[in-house]
Design an enzyme around this catalytic site. Structure first.
Site, PDB file in Angstrom:
ATOM      1  N   ARG A 152       0.820  -1.220   0.000  1.00 45.37           N
ATOM      2  CA  ARG A 152       0.000   0.000   0.000  1.00 45.37           C
ATOM      3  C   ARG A 152       0.851   1.267   0.000  1.00 45.37           C
ATOM      4  O   ARG A 152       0.451   2.281  -0.576  1.00 45.37           O
ATOM      5  CB  ARG A 152      -0.940   0.004   1.201  1.00 45.37           C
ATOM      6  CG  ARG A 152      -2.082  -0.959   0.982  1.00 45.37           C
ATOM      7  CD  ARG A 152      -3.053  -0.935   2.114  1.00 45.37           C
ATOM      8  NE  ARG A 152      -4.239  -1.697   1.765  1.00 45.37           N
ATOM      9  CZ  ARG A 152      -5.144  -2.111   2.630  1.00 45.37           C
ATOM     10  NH1 ARG A 152      -5.010  -1.817   3.908  1.00 45.37           N
ATOM     11  NH2 ARG A 152      -6.190  -2.791   2.226  1.00 45.37           N
ATOM     12  N   LYS A 202     -19.155 -14.798   4.256  1.00 41.22           N
ATOM     13  CA  LYS A 202     -20.487 -14.433   4.732  1.00 41.22           C
ATOM     14  C   LYS A 202     -21.373 -13.922   3.607  1.00 41.22           C
ATOM     15  O   LYS A 202     -21.075 -12.928   2.967  1.00 41.22           O
ATOM     16  CB  LYS A 202     -20.358 -13.341   5.803  1.00 41.22           C
ATOM     17  CG  LYS A 202     -19.658 -13.831   7.039  1.00 41.22           C
ATOM     18  CD  LYS A 202     -20.078 -13.041   8.244  1.00 41.22           C
ATOM     19  CE  LYS A 202     -18.993 -12.134   8.724  1.00 41.22           C
ATOM     20  NZ  LYS A 202     -19.333 -11.020   9.505  1.00 41.22           N
ATOM     21  N   GLY A 257     -10.484  -8.451   0.167  1.00 42.71           N
ATOM     22  CA  GLY A 257      -9.251  -8.703   0.907  1.00 42.71           C
ATOM     23  C   GLY A 257      -8.676 -10.086   0.672  1.00 42.71           C
ATOM     24  O   GLY A 257      -7.567 -10.243   0.161  1.00 42.71           O
ATOM     25  N   GLY A 280     -13.638  -3.654   0.988  1.00 41.25           N
ATOM     26  CA  GLY A 280     -15.028  -3.262   1.256  1.00 41.25           C
ATOM     27  C   GLY A 280     -15.522  -2.212   0.284  1.00 41.25           C
ATOM     28  O   GLY A 280     -16.673  -2.242  -0.172  1.00 41.25           O
TER      29      GLY A 280
HETATM   30  P1  ADP Z   1     -13.058 -11.312   0.539  1.00 43.86           P
HETATM   31  O1  ADP Z   1     -12.196 -10.773   1.657  1.00 43.86           O
HETATM   32  O2  ADP Z   1     -12.253 -11.617  -0.684  1.00 43.86           O
HETATM   33  O3  ADP Z   1     -14.243 -10.435   0.266  1.00 43.86           O
HETATM   34  P2  ADP Z   1     -14.441 -13.017   2.357  1.00 43.86           P
HETATM   35  O4  ADP Z   1     -13.891 -12.212   3.484  1.00 43.86           O
HETATM   36  O5  ADP Z   1     -15.877 -12.928   2.094  1.00 43.86           O
HETATM   37  O6  ADP Z   1     -13.616 -12.715   1.016  1.00 43.86           O
HETATM   38  O7  ADP Z   1     -14.154 -14.559   2.609  1.00 43.86           O
HETATM   39  C1  ADP Z   1     -12.866 -15.102   2.640  1.00 43.86           C
HETATM   40  C2  ADP Z   1     -12.873 -16.307   3.531  1.00 43.86           C
HETATM   41  O8  ADP Z   1     -13.904 -17.205   3.170  1.00 43.86           O
HETATM   42  C3  ADP Z   1     -11.600 -17.100   3.395  1.00 43.86           C
HETATM   43  O9  ADP Z   1     -10.827 -16.908   4.562  1.00 43.86           O
HETATM   44  C4  ADP Z   1     -12.056 -18.547   3.243  1.00 43.86           C
HETATM   45  O10 ADP Z   1     -11.364 -19.429   4.097  1.00 43.86           O
HETATM   46  C5  ADP Z   1     -13.521 -18.467   3.621  1.00 43.86           C
HETATM   47  N1  ADP Z   1     -14.315 -19.524   2.979  1.00 43.86           N
HETATM   48  C6  ADP Z   1     -14.455 -19.769   1.678  1.00 43.86           C
HETATM   49  N2  ADP Z   1     -15.243 -20.848   1.467  1.00 43.86           N
HETATM   50  C7  ADP Z   1     -15.612 -21.304   2.678  1.00 43.86           C
HETATM   51  C8  ADP Z   1     -16.407 -22.389   3.134  1.00 43.86           C
HETATM   52  N3  ADP Z   1     -16.980 -23.227   2.283  1.00 43.86           N
HETATM   53  N4  ADP Z   1     -16.575 -22.527   4.468  1.00 43.86           N
HETATM   54  C9  ADP Z   1     -15.985 -21.680   5.330  1.00 43.86           C
HETATM   55  N5  ADP Z   1     -15.220 -20.629   4.966  1.00 43.86           N
HETATM   56  C10 ADP Z   1     -15.033 -20.438   3.653  1.00 43.86           C
HETATM   57 MG    MG Z   2     -12.486 -10.667   3.783  1.00 47.23          MG
END
Ligand code: ADP
Ligand code: MG
Length: 399
Positions: free
Chosen positions: A36, A203, A357, A380
């Site tokens: 960053r 989520k 992230g 976000g």
């Molecule tokens: P991003 O930061 O890219 O927006 P998220 O924060 O929504 O992504 O989610 C990332 C996390 O989701 C990862 O740490 C991964 O381990 C978890 N994840 C992905 N698939 C599953 C699953 N089937 N069950 C539990 N956790 C999961």
């Molecule tokens: Mg995340």
């Protein structure tokens, strides 16, 4: 969306406050990942070439409105100074001021020469920052003549250093901010078709606005990650010990109904990888989505789904990807995420954007960053942008 960019006339000889996103990870008091800071350099160097007197402000971590010695900006200032010197741009000193407002800041700026940059303290040491307190914003803006916001990652927050200061100073977007908004606008405004979206991650609640806003805009939305299981429950399936957000099952049912009535195809996995324990998986199996057993949890998209998603991505002209397909941190549950990354790499004609992230972390870790057209630095913020929400930090910079 069009943002105001600065030209030499706007900044020459002016005292410029730069809001950068220098929220970097720290390990034993030093910066452990400089990505960053490196990303903030083009703006600082350009302002310097244009003859501005530059001060930089950022937040760092979550000090919750009070000073925390371990979250001071000093190590960040040192890293920024080292990177600027290595650029040979004429800036050779970054002066750290342990405050954001008041006499210490005024004195540092009064003594500033054009070959130095002033680094203010962590903006979140002040309770007024996250409240966008009018008085704190006024004090922060007070010594300056121009505001340049280059922190896309915090554009979804109405804070004093992102929104409040812009009420007191002429405000411009920096090059990083411009690049992000331009790239994400290619996703939200007239994307080349077929427009294919891949959504995953943890989520579903984080991604509901995104799911809603893409309905009717995207041609296909491919869903992986843990999001699958709340959607599967909404369809009446049982999902064993898979991660489910019970509170959002109803919202997911509405979303599925909206998709059914729209031209957008919502593609759920035909099969998933299941295990009994993520940390020490004794049993790993491939199951049809409808056939997950009670003691099992879904941790990745399955083998058939990897091929199906790859096929759906093969003719895409625009791709937006957020959220890993599985628990990629634990091998072999990175296979679905790798399959999607490979499918995007195999379609270099498509304009591809990845935001989020962990998604970006997964790309870097798995070595696919170079095959993506644009990797968004704002987790976000990029989700809210593509989700169709208004970002307060951008509104103040709009033409
Ligand atoms: P991003 O930061 O890219 O927006 P998220 O924060 O929504 O992504 O989610 C990332 C996390 O989701 C990862 O740490 C991964 O381990 C978890 N994840 C992905 N698939 C599953 C699953 N089937 N069950 C539990 N956790 C999961
Ligand atoms: Mg995340």
């Amino acid at each position: 969306m069009q943002l105001r960019s600065y030209s030499e006339n706007d900044v020459r000889g002016k005292k410029v406050l730069v809001r950068a996103d220098l929220n970097v990870p720290l390990k034993s008091g030093a910066v452990s990942d400089e990505t960053r800071i490196a990303a903030s350099l083009p703006n600082i160097i350009k302002l310097h070439e244009f003859g501005a007197l530059i001060s930089v402000v950022s937040h760092l971590g979550r000090p919750r409105g009070e000073p925390k010695p371990e979250l001071r900006m000093e190590p960040v200032a040192l890293a920024l100074e080292r990177l600027l010197i290595a650029q040979n741009c004429g800036i050779n000193t970054v002066t750290y001021v342990p405050d954001c407002t008041g006499t210490a800041v005024e004195e540092a700026i009064a003594a500033q020469s054009p070959d130095t940059v002033v680094m203010l303290e962590n903006s979140r040491f002040y309770p007024g920052e996250t409240k966008n307190d009018a008085e704190f914003a006024r004090q922060l803006a007070q010594p300056f003549e121009v505001f340049v916001n280059d922190a896309f990652g915090t554009a979804h927050r109405a804070h004093a250093s992102t929104v409040g200061v812009a009420e007191h100073l002429p405000a411009f977007a920096g090059p990083l901010m411009l690049r992000e908004v331009e790239a994400l606008s290619r996703i939200t405004e007239h994307p080349a078709k077929p427009f294919v979206v891949v959504l995953g991650g943890k989520k579903v609640s984080d991604k509901l606005p995104l799911l809603q806003n893409l309905c009717g805009r995207a041609d296909r939305v491919l869903v992986g990650g843990a999001m699958v299981f709340t959607l599967a429950r909404a369809l009446g399936l049982s999902v064993g010990k898979s991660l489910v957000e019970e509170r959002h099952i109803d919202a997911c049912r509405d979303i599925v109904a909206d998709y059914n009535e729209s031209a957008t195809k919502l593609v759920l996995p035909e099969d998933v990888t299941v295990t009994d324990d993520i940390e020490s998986p004794a049993n790993i199996a491939n199951r049809r989505l409808a056939e997950i057993e009670d003691r099992e949890m879904g941790v990745d998209i399955g083998e058939m789904t990897r091929d199906a998603f790859a096929l759906q991505l093969s003719d895409a002209a625009t791709i937006f990807w957020n959220g890993p397909m599985g628990v990629f941190e634990h091998k072999p549950f990175d296979a679905g995420t790798i399959a999607v990354a490979e499918a995007i790499a195999a379609n270099p004609e498509a304009y591809s954007v990845v935001g989020g992230g962990e998604s970006v972390e997964a790309l870097n870790k798995l070595g696919f960053a170079a095959s993506i057209s644009h990797i968004s630095t704002g987790g976000g913020a990029s989700l809210e942008f593509v989700g169709g929400l208004e970002l307060p930090g951008l509104k103040t910079l709009a033409v």
